[in-house]
Design an enzyme around this catalytic site. Sequence first.
Site: not given
Length: 237
Positions: A105-107, A187
């Site tokens: 998962l993105d930051k 993304h």
Amino acid sequence: MPTERIDKLIVAAGLASRSEAKSLIRLGRVLVDGIPVRDPAQKIDPEKQNLSLDGEAVCTAKYRYFLLHKPAGVLSATEDSRQQTVLDLLPPELRRIGLFPAGRLDKDTTGLLVLTNDGELAHRMLSPKKHVEKRYLAYVEHEPDPDAEIRFEQGVILGDGTKCLPAKLERLGDGLVRVIICEGKYHQVKRMLALCGAPVIRLHRESVGALTLPDDLEPGEWTELDAKTIQKALEYR
């Protein structure tokens, strides 16, 4: 299950180094079926015998599975010299058993993340061929374009020419949408929505397969799952 040395089981559980495990055993702090043992080389059948250290049960499962409510600002990585990672949210003993995030998962993205040391299960969960659905809630700047649902169903073509697999888009109102995908390109959800006129403000993963976050699991908290539960939850179509 084959028998295993007691000291190896203590090490595999992340509770001590090999030398520390031997010392703990010789001190009588390790019990098998309630009886102290002194020989680190003694073997037991983990499926039939109970192992404990200082009165606490030792998990002897080969593979471990954890459901983490990932908070924003934490990297989906095993280590980083400058930033906090999801493994930093776990106690020291669990950071020593080879866990890694099954997918990323993105930051700044929150929500469900599986941590495991089972590479085969992680591959099965992430492979587009297995059709394991990932559900996201996205808060967006604008409502998606009128034809966004159709574009999602047909497979959005990203800016670099990559065509995504068919996905689902649901409008929930008040700048909130739900996106369901069965792959995990870089993304991807943010890029898909941006191309449909709806830049993402905040993104949260609700579920993977039948796995969902418990209502009482706060950001940064985790819970352990048994193998049968997670395997059944990730059965693919």
